[in-house]
Design an enzyme around this catalytic site. Structure first.
Site, PDB file in Angstrom:
ATOM      1  CG  HIS A  61      -2.028  -0.874   1.234  1.00 54.83           C
ATOM      2  ND1 HIS A  61      -1.917  -2.223   1.460  1.00 54.83           N
ATOM      3  CD2 HIS A  61      -3.341  -0.624   1.027  1.00 54.83           C
ATOM      4  CE1 HIS A  61      -3.113  -2.763   1.396  1.00 54.83           C
ATOM      5  NE2 HIS A  61      -3.989  -1.825   1.133  1.00 54.83           N
ATOM      6  CG  ASN A 102       4.408  -4.333   2.521  1.00 57.27           C
ATOM      7  OD1 ASN A 102       4.056  -3.199   2.793  1.00 57.27           O
ATOM      8  ND2 ASN A 102       3.550  -5.300   2.263  1.00 57.27           N
TER       9      ASN A 102
END
Length: 162
Positions: free
Chosen positions: A10, A42
């Protein structure tokens, strides 16, 4: 992304949209995703930085986060049939109100790779000036700043905020 070994990272974190279910659902659109190394990036250091930014925004009663990919290492990698480009680095700029009406900003650049637990404990190692990110990305991240505010806010790397 399937079978590529990369997470759908994201850019605007889903957790930042938790106040509205529709916004949270929209945060899962591929237009908000970029290939990120999963374990060590991440799922770890980048998630730590997102949480740190969220906390600072709350502590200061609001602010802005500017996030994006950087393609700095020449040739680069592409994944999938659509040849999605894999960024070599990601940046995150956090802007909040400081003393009085003044703004303060801090900017980070992290390589899209597995980072160590020591890296996770020392986010200050990844601080850069906003100007340096703008130079490397070709973007003006805060175009509405006055020239004086831009000089003051973007030129020098910030110290780590507590």
């Amino acid at each position: 992304y399937a079978g590529s070994g990369f997470d759908r990272g994201h850019q605007a974190p889903a957790e930042d949209m938790s106040q509205d279910q529709e916004l949270m659902d929209e945060s899962f659109f591929l237009s908000n995703m970029s290939p990120q190394v999963g374990v060590g990036f991440n799922q770890h250091i980048w998630a730590d930085l997102e949480a740190w930014a969220r906390d600072r925004i709350r502590q200061h009663g609001g602010g802005w986060v500017i996030t994006g990919p950087l393609y700095l290492d020449g040739a680069g990698t592409a994944i999938g049939q659509g040849r999605v480009a894999v960024p070599s680095h990601f940046f995150k700029v956090v802007v909040v109100r400081g003393e009085g009406a003044n703004l303060k900003a801090i900017a980070f650049v992290l390589e899209n790779r597995k980072h160590t637990s020591e890296d996770r404990q020392h986010l200050e190692r990844f601080i850069e000036s906003v100007d340096r990110i703008e130079e490397r990305s070709g973007m003006d991240l805060m175009p509405r700043l006055s020239p004086a505010d831009e000089e003051w806010l973007e030129r020098q790397p910030s110290a780590m905020w507590n």
